[in-house]
Design a protein around this motif. Structure first.
Motif, PDB file in Angstrom:
ATOM      1  N   LYS A   1       0.895  -1.412  -0.086  1.00  0.00           N
ATOM      2  CA  LYS A   1       0.183  -0.196  -0.279  1.00  0.00           C
ATOM      3  C   LYS A   1       1.089   1.106  -0.269  1.00  0.00           C
ATOM      4  O   LYS A   1       0.569   2.391  -0.591  1.00  0.00           O
TER       5      LYS A   1
ATOM      6  N   THR B   1      -4.913  -0.218  -5.250  1.00  0.00           N
ATOM      7  CA  THR B   1      -5.437  -0.245  -4.529  1.00  0.00           C
ATOM      8  C   THR B   1      -5.848   1.621  -3.801  1.00  0.00           C
ATOM      9  O   THR B   1      -5.476   2.024  -2.921  1.00  0.00           O
TER      10      THR B   1
ATOM     11  N   LEU C   1      -6.566  -4.087   2.113  1.00  0.00           N
ATOM     12  CA  LEU C   1      -5.655  -4.729   0.793  1.00  0.00           C
ATOM     13  C   LEU C   1      -6.058  -5.782   1.229  1.00  0.00           C
ATOM     14  O   LEU C   1      -5.700  -6.835   1.879  1.00  0.00           O
TER      15      LEU C   1
ATOM     16  N   PHE D   1      -0.416  -5.190  -8.819  1.00  0.00           N
ATOM     17  CA  PHE D   1      -0.909  -3.906  -7.899  1.00  0.00           C
ATOM     18  C   PHE D   1      -0.443  -2.571  -8.588  1.00  0.00           C
ATOM     19  O   PHE D   1       0.273  -1.591  -8.480  1.00  0.00           O
TER      20      PHE D   1
END
Length: 100
Positions: free
Chosen positions: A46, A77, A82, A98
């Motif tokens: 993240k 994200t 997540l 991601f």
């Protein structure tokens, strides 16, 4: 010599493979460490995505590192949580990309 205490029947549904209290404590300790490591991985992914990085995560079994991913997923994200669903690729080489 200390005798091990057996697992009470009311806990048998939760600890099906442990034979005594010591094994339950070991399982709980292992599960807590796994949860902490997983949270660290999620935070890293993240944080990198928040900085505009594209993150590629590849999961595979030892010895299969050079095999092309059998399953490829893409995930944004954008939420606070997540979620990575590994169940679809439990025995397969899995690649997840991601981005924010």
């Amino acid at each position: 010599m200390k005798r091990s205490k057996h697992v009470p029947e009311e806990y048998r549904d939760y600890f099906q493979h442990e034979d005594n209290i010591e094994e339950i404590e070991e399982t709980i300790s292992h599960d807590n460490a796994f949860a902490e490591d997983t949270q660290k991985l999620y935070s890293l992914i993240k944080d990198l995505c928040e900085r505009g990085e594209k993150v590629e995560f590849v999961a595979c079994w030892a010895g299969t590192e050079n095999i092309a991913p059998e399953i490829e997923l893409y995930q944004r994200t954008t939420s606070n949580d997540l979620m990575i669903d590994f169940s679809s690729g439990r025995d397969a080489t899995l690649k997840i990309t991601f981005e924010k």
